[in-house]
Design an enzyme around this catalytic site. Structure first.
Site: not given
Ligand code: AMP
Length: 380
Positions: A33-38, A55, A151
């Site tokens: 997965g990826s989000g705003a932080q990486g 992460k 949020d």
């Molecule tokens: P985040 O950067 O925390 O917003 O995470 C981005 C994406 O990574 C999330 O929407 C999940 O799909 C995946 N993800 C983050 N942390 C976990 C975790 N502990 N277990 C499974 N998937 C995760």
């Protein structure tokens, strides 16, 4: 620890567009997965003999927004310990000094999917109500520590195939600007309560609105209030069969919001009648209870919206009520000025670096969050 020994503990691996430099105990990295932080990867931890999520926060101190979020997340993750909030297993940086400091890696429990993926699945009321119960337990625990999320969204909620659920992040800092952030990353605002979008005062049940939007999305299979920017579009129509919504209007001012607020619960009850057919009933009362709960959560006027405690007592939810989960002792937040902090990039860099070193120090003595850690956990 001497520099050579430390260098030998890490290896570098390319994951997507990013390079992860991780401890050798973590193998078999795969992006999940990826989000705003990486980027987030799954990995196998040879010390704990289990799969974990890692992460990478790249240069988290690069600007005020990133730094505040990373620092807040790190501090809160270290303090909070509840089964419905993601647990922290390890924190490390491969850099050896403050001058060289660049990246932080957070190692967490690995879950199977985020809620966006669950929304596409066929659910029954047993699963739907259990997921909602766990969301509310996690939120109540955060509220007990003085953390109002503001949020919550499906991408920040993760689940396992056994239907257990955890909230991934801690939302917006009290002092966070809710408008456009200085980041190229697109921020989803579909789940934010009207009072957050409008920058008004808010209370704890601001998070109930988000749970309502998520519940409605699980029932419908699509986003309830898609909108852009600071405009929340409410597409209301008395006839739910009419897929082409003929009364779209934008809520851009408080006074306009007030004129529309009574329409929303009846709209919810209306669309639920049709969409609830997607959710398999377990008991005959399920559908009417689900509809009742949703119409009490999606109330624009926060003073009339159901509270977290009331939602946990609602007949649709309280079948799961377990005092050890609902009334778990609140976490003690070590940094009392967490949300008020304003710093320069250099100061943030030092603060975040100190938090990483503090974790290393604490785990060195075999203690994580006051719990004895196994020897394997501490001997990296
Ligand atoms: P985040 O950067 O925390 O917003 O995470 C981005 C994406 O990574 C999330 O929407 C999940 O799909 C995946 N993800 C983050 N942390 C976990 C975790 N502990 N277990 C499974 N998937 C995760």
């Amino acid at each position: 620890m001497n520099r050579n020994k430390r260098e030998k503990e890490y290896y570098s691996i390319d994951v997507g567009d990013s390079t992860f430099m991780v401890l050798k105990r973590y193998q078999n990295l795969r992006p999940i997965g990826s989000g705003a932080q990486g980027i987030v990867c799954s990995a196998y931890d040879h010390n704990l003999e289990r799969n974990v999520a890692i992460k990478k926060l790249s240069r988290p101190f690069q600007n005020q927004t990133h730094a505040k979020r990373a620092y807040r997340e790190l501090v809160l993750m270290k303090c909070v310990n509840h089964k419905n909030i993601i647990g922290l297993l390890n924190v490390f940086t491969p850099q050896k000094t403050l001058e060289e400091f660049q990246d932080v890696y957070l190692v967490m429990e690995l879950m199977d999917a985020n809620l966006c993926q669950v929304i596409q699945m066929e659910l029954d009321h047993e699963r739907l109500s259990y997921l909602l119960y766990q969301m509310l337990c996690g939120i109540k625990h955060l509220h007990a520590a003085g953390i109002i999320h503001r949020d919550l969204k499906p991408s920040n909620i993760v689940v396992k195939s056994d239907c257990t659920l955890k909230i991934l992040d801690f939302g917006l800092a009290r002092t966070a600007a809710t408008g456009l952030l200085m980041t190229p990353y697109v921020v989803t605002r579909y789940y934010r309560a009207p009072e957050v979008i409008l920058g008004m005062g808010y209370q704890a049940n601001v998070d109930v609105w988000s749970v309502g939007c998520i519940m409605a999305e699980m029932v419908r299979g699509s986003v309830l209030f898609p909108g852009t920017d600071r405009i929340l579009k409410l597409n209301l129509h008395p006839n739910p069969r009419n897929a082409v919504l003929s009364h779209p209007f934008c809520l851009t001012s408080c006074s306009y919001l007030c004129t529309q607020r009574e329409k929303l619960p009846s709209y919810c009850a209306c669309f639920m009648s049709e969409d609830l057919k997607r959710i398999k009933p377990v008991f005959t009362a399920d559908t009417s209870q689900a509809r009742d709960l949703l119409s009490k959560m999606l109330v624009i006027d926060a003073s009339k919206r159901i509270s977290v405690d009331e939602a946990l007592q609602h007949p649709y939810i309280n079948v799961w009520y377990d005092p050890t989960e609902v009334e778990a002792p609140p976490p003690v937040i070590t940094d009392k000025q967490l949300d008020e902090r304003e710093h320069t990039v250099e100061e943030w860099k030092e603060l975040i670096y100190k938090e990483v070193l503090d974790w290393e120090e604490r785990t060195k003595n075999g203690v994580i969050r006051g719990q004895p850690a196994s020897i394997a956990q501490v001997q990296q």
